[in-house]
Structures are given as structure tokens and as C-alpha cells.
Motif scaffolding. Sequence first.
Motif, PDB file in Angstrom:
ATOM      1  N   ASP A 174      -7.091  -0.902   3.804  1.00  0.00           N
ATOM      2  CA  ASP A 174      -7.168  -2.341   4.046  1.00  0.00           C
ATOM      3  C   ASP A 174      -8.498  -2.734   4.691  1.00  0.00           C
ATOM      4  O   ASP A 174      -8.771  -3.926   4.866  1.00  0.00           O
ATOM      5  CB  ASP A 174      -6.031  -2.802   4.961  1.00  0.00           C
ATOM      6  CG  ASP A 174      -4.659  -2.678   4.320  1.00  0.00           C
ATOM      7  OD1 ASP A 174      -3.715  -2.264   5.017  1.00  0.00           O
ATOM      8  OD2 ASP A 174      -4.543  -2.985   3.120  1.00  0.00           O
ATOM      9  N   MET A 204      -1.072  -9.445   9.296  1.00  0.00           N
ATOM     10  CA  MET A 204      -1.202  -8.165   8.609  1.00  0.00           C
ATOM     11  C   MET A 204      -0.531  -7.097   9.458  1.00  0.00           C
ATOM     12  O   MET A 204      -0.953  -6.834  10.592  1.00  0.00           O
ATOM     13  CB  MET A 204      -2.678  -7.831   8.400  1.00  0.00           C
ATOM     14  CG  MET A 204      -3.445  -8.918   7.666  1.00  0.00           C
ATOM     15  SD  MET A 204      -5.144  -8.441   7.254  1.00  0.00           S
ATOM     16  CE  MET A 204      -5.824  -8.257   8.887  1.00  0.00           C
ATOM     17  N   VAL A 216      -0.215  -5.590  -0.848  1.00  0.00           N
ATOM     18  CA  VAL A 216       0.082  -6.099   0.493  1.00  0.00           C
ATOM     19  C   VAL A 216       1.505  -6.631   0.627  1.00  0.00           C
ATOM     20  O   VAL A 216       1.926  -6.999   1.719  1.00  0.00           O
ATOM     21  CB  VAL A 216      -0.904  -7.202   0.933  1.00  0.00           C
ATOM     22  CG1 VAL A 216      -2.337  -6.686   0.894  1.00  0.00           C
ATOM     23  CG2 VAL A 216      -0.742  -8.465   0.112  1.00  0.00           C
ATOM     24  N   LEU A 265      -0.957  -1.777   8.832  1.00  0.00           N
ATOM     25  CA  LEU A 265      -2.277  -1.665   8.224  1.00  0.00           C
ATOM     26  C   LEU A 265      -2.613  -0.236   7.855  1.00  0.00           C
ATOM     27  O   LEU A 265      -2.208   0.716   8.533  1.00  0.00           O
ATOM     28  CB  LEU A 265      -3.331  -2.237   9.166  1.00  0.00           C
ATOM     29  CG  LEU A 265      -3.379  -3.776   9.196  1.00  0.00           C
ATOM     30  CD1 LEU A 265      -4.098  -4.269  10.438  1.00  0.00           C
ATOM     31  CD2 LEU A 265      -4.058  -4.306   7.951  1.00  0.00           C
TER      32      LEU A 265
END
Length: 123
Positions: A90, A83, A64, A86
Motif C-alpha cells: 500500500d 485505511m 482495498v 495496511l
Amino acid sequence: QVQLVESGGGSVQAGGSLRLSCAASGRTFNNYGMAWFRQAPGKERESVAAISWSGGNTYYADFVKGRFTISRDNAKNTVYLQMNSLKPEDTAVYYCARSRTIFTIRQSDMDYWGKGTLVTVSS
């Protein structure tokens, strides 16, 4: 007793963004590290990111780094996970947890867990 409640999960297309929040009850939020974990279907729970009690130290799992950002607002007793970019991989239930110490990522060092929020990323 400390309660952690996650929110912000949902469905998004690949390349999109979501911001998860974890609201904590109790007055001792400021003194503890916080972390995010995730568990995909059929897989073990894994660490995603962690932040120290002051916010001055952070940790990110390699998968990440550069895409997710952990932050906290001690005045609001809330920790966030932004986030971006993506990917379908994920997709998971994301959990926040409180550490017994000021900063750690080890699951065994977490003493309180939220119930999780589902993130689904479609291709």
C-alpha cells in the motif's frame, strides 16, 4: 478555482491504520463525486476508491476492499480515506481528486487534483 489539500499520510507498520483527509475549497464540493488514487514508485497511478456526491454510492478497488473506507462530510468540504490492515504494497503517494460528475472512478473524468500525501508501510 478548486483546491484540494490532502493530509494524514505518514509511516506505519504493516497491520496498522491511517486516516487520510482531503479538504476542498469552494462552494461546489457537495455536487461532485470524489475519489482517491495512488501511485507507487515506478508504477502508474491507480484508482483506490470513489464516493458519490451524496455519499450514497461508493467504489473500491479489489485490492482495498474490506480494508479501506471512503467517506465524506459535505458540511466540512472534506473527504476521508480510512485505511486499516495496511500492507507494504500500500506504500504510495495518495491523491484525492474531484470528479466532473456525481460519481465516477475514471481518472480522465477528474478535473481537480491534490498534490498528494505519502503513505509508507513497513514490514
